[in-house]
Design a protein around this motif. Structure first.
Motif, PDB file in Angstrom:
ATOM      1  N   GLY A   1       0.815  -1.366   0.132  1.00 50.43           N
ATOM      2  CA  GLY A   1       0.135   0.012   0.029  1.00 50.43           C
ATOM      3  C   GLY A   1       0.939   1.318   0.031  1.00 50.43           C
ATOM      4  O   GLY A   1       0.519   2.155  -0.629  1.00 50.43           O
ATOM      5  N   LEU A   2       2.023   1.313   0.766  1.00 43.46           N
ATOM      6  CA  LEU A   2       2.901   2.508   0.862  1.00 43.46           C
ATOM      7  C   LEU A   2       3.638   2.519  -0.442  1.00 43.46           C
ATOM      8  O   LEU A   2       3.705   3.473  -0.900  1.00 43.46           O
ATOM      9  CB  LEU A   2       3.525   2.298   2.052  1.00 43.46           C
ATOM     10  N   LEU A   3       3.949   1.433  -0.926  1.00 40.59           N
ATOM     11  CA  LEU A   3       4.604   1.347  -2.282  1.00 40.59           C
ATOM     12  C   LEU A   3       3.786   2.234  -3.513  1.00 40.59           C
ATOM     13  O   LEU A   3       4.286   2.986  -4.192  1.00 40.59           O
ATOM     14  CB  LEU A   3       5.085   0.177  -2.785  1.00 40.59           C
ATOM     15  N   PHE A   4       2.459   1.596  -3.362  1.00 40.34           N
ATOM     16  CA  PHE A   4       1.550   2.346  -4.559  1.00 40.34           C
ATOM     17  C   PHE A   4       1.171   3.784  -4.103  1.00 40.34           C
ATOM     18  O   PHE A   4       1.276   4.907  -5.104  1.00 40.34           O
ATOM     19  CB  PHE A   4       0.165   1.571  -4.374  1.00 40.34           C
ATOM     20  N   LEU A   5       1.335   4.179  -2.829  1.00 40.59           N
ATOM     21  CA  LEU A   5       1.056   5.470  -2.610  1.00 40.59           C
ATOM     22  C   LEU A   5       2.326   6.357  -2.957  1.00 40.59           C
ATOM     23  O   LEU A   5       2.319   7.362  -3.357  1.00 40.59           O
ATOM     24  CB  LEU A   5       1.036   5.694  -0.930  1.00 40.59           C
ATOM     25  N   SER A   6       3.587   5.826  -2.712  1.00 39.83           N
ATOM     26  CA  SER A   6       4.735   6.561  -3.100  1.00 39.83           C
ATOM     27  C   SER A   6       4.842   6.715  -4.532  1.00 39.83           C
ATOM     28  O   SER A   6       5.558   7.870  -5.393  1.00 39.83           O
ATOM     29  CB  SER A   6       5.981   5.533  -2.494  1.00 39.83           C
ATOM     30  N   HIS A   7       4.322   5.685  -5.378  1.00 45.26           N
ATOM     31  CA  HIS A   7       4.206   5.794  -6.727  1.00 45.26           C
ATOM     32  C   HIS A   7       3.379   7.021  -7.328  1.00 45.26           C
ATOM     33  O   HIS A   7       3.961   7.736  -8.251  1.00 45.26           O
ATOM     34  CB  HIS A   7       3.485   4.547  -7.247  1.00 45.26           C
ATOM     35  N   TYR A   8       2.446   7.520  -6.630  1.00 43.52           N
ATOM     36  CA  TYR A   8       1.748   8.679  -6.918  1.00 43.52           C
ATOM     37  C   TYR A   8       2.416   9.766  -6.460  1.00 43.52           C
ATOM     38  O   TYR A   8       2.438  10.623  -7.254  1.00 43.52           O
ATOM     39  CB  TYR A   8       0.438   8.521  -6.178  1.00 43.52           C
ATOM     40  N   VAL A   9       3.219   9.755  -5.347  1.00 48.37           N
ATOM     41  CA  VAL A   9       3.863  10.766  -4.839  1.00 48.37           C
ATOM     42  C   VAL A   9       5.032  11.202  -5.974  1.00 48.37           C
ATOM     43  O   VAL A   9       5.295  12.317  -6.187  1.00 48.37           O
ATOM     44  CB  VAL A   9       4.503  10.665  -3.705  1.00 48.37           C
TER      45      VAL A   9
END
Length: 217
Positions: free
Chosen positions: A162-170
Motif C-alpha cells: 500500500g505504501l509503495l503504491f502511494l509513493s508511486h503517486y507521490v
C-alpha cells in the motif's frame, strides 16, 4: 497461577475491566475474583458460565485461553459504519468540487493563472478521493463479512504494498513539479507509465484497499 486463572485475567483485561468492576457484575467480592485469578480457588461449572457471560466470552476461552476459540463475526460493526460514512462524505465532496470548482480552475489554468496552486489542488483532491474509494470497498464488505487477515506477516506485506503504491503517486507528482531536473529517461518513463488510464489513480485506489486490510485486525 493456573490456566483458568490466567485466562480469566486476560479476558478481564481484554474487556478493560478492573477486578472490582467484574466482581460487581458477578455480585461477588473483589477478593473472590482475585482468588480465582491467582489460582487459590477454582470457580465451579456454574460460575465459569457466569464469568463467560460477564466477559462476553466463550466458556472454552476460560479453559483453553482467549483467541483459541473462533468467535462469530459481528455484522455492522460501528467502526466499519463510521469508516464507510467518512469515505462517502469524502467522495461526495470530491463530486461537488469536480462539478463546481474544477471548471473554474480549468478556465483560470487556460488563461495561465495560478498554475501551481491548481496543480496542488488536483493532486491533493485525487489523493484523498481515490484513496477514500479504495478504503470504501473493503469497509462496505466488512459490514457483512469478515475479511480480516489473520497473519501478521500478510498484514505487513499489505502495508508495504500500500505504501509503495502511494509513493508511486507521490513520485508522479514530483516528476510534474521537478520534471526538468530529472534525468530525461527516468522522467519520460514516469510520464508514460503514470499517464496510462489506470496507473495514476488506480495506484491510489489499490493503496487505500491494501492499507485498510493491513490495519484491519
Amino acid at each position: 497461577m493456573n490456566a483458568v486463572g490466567k485466562n480469566l485475567k486476560q479476558l478481564r483485561q481484554r474487556e478493560k475491566l478492573t477486578q472490582d468492576a467484574l466482581a460487581e457484575r458477578l455480585h461477588v467480592t473483589r477478593q473472590a475474583v482475585s482468588s480465582w485469578e491467582t489460582g487459590k480457588t477454582q470457580p465451579d461449572i456454574e460460575t465459569l458460565t457466569t464469568l463467560a457471560e460477564a466477559l462476553n466470552a466463550d466458556v472454552r476461552e476460560l479453559i483453553y485461553g482467549p483467541g483459541r476459540i473462533e468467535r462469530p463475526y459481528a455484522r455492522f460493526q460501528r467502526r466499519y459504519i463510521i469508516c464507510t460514512a467518512v469515505c462517502v462524505l469524502v467522495f461526495l465532496a470530491w463530486i461537488v468540487m469536480e462539478l463546481t470548482l474544477e471548471p473554474y480552475l480549468a478556465e483560470l489554468l487556460g488563461k495561465g493563472y495560478i498554475v501551481w496552486p491548481i496543480f496542488v489542488y488536483g493532486v491533493t483532491v485525487s489523493l484523498f478521493a481515490y484513496s477514500a474509494v479504495g478504503v470504501f470497498l473493503p469497509a462496505v464488505i466488512s459490514l457483512w463479512g469478515d475479511i480480516r487477515l489473520r497473519s501478521n506477516r500478510l498484514r505487513r506485506t499489505m502495508a508495504v504494498l500500500g505504501l509503495l503504491f502511494l509513493s508511486h503517486y507521490v513520485l508522479w507528482a514530483s516528476v510534474l513539479l521537478l520534471g526538468n531536473t530529472w534525468y530525461p529517461i527516468l522522467r519520460d518513463w514516469f510520464y508514460w507509465l503514470l499517464n496510462l488510464p489506470f496507473a495514476r489513480n488506480g495506484t491510489l485506489f489499490l493503496s487505500g484497499c491494501l492499507l485498510f486490510l493491513s490495519l484491519n485486525k
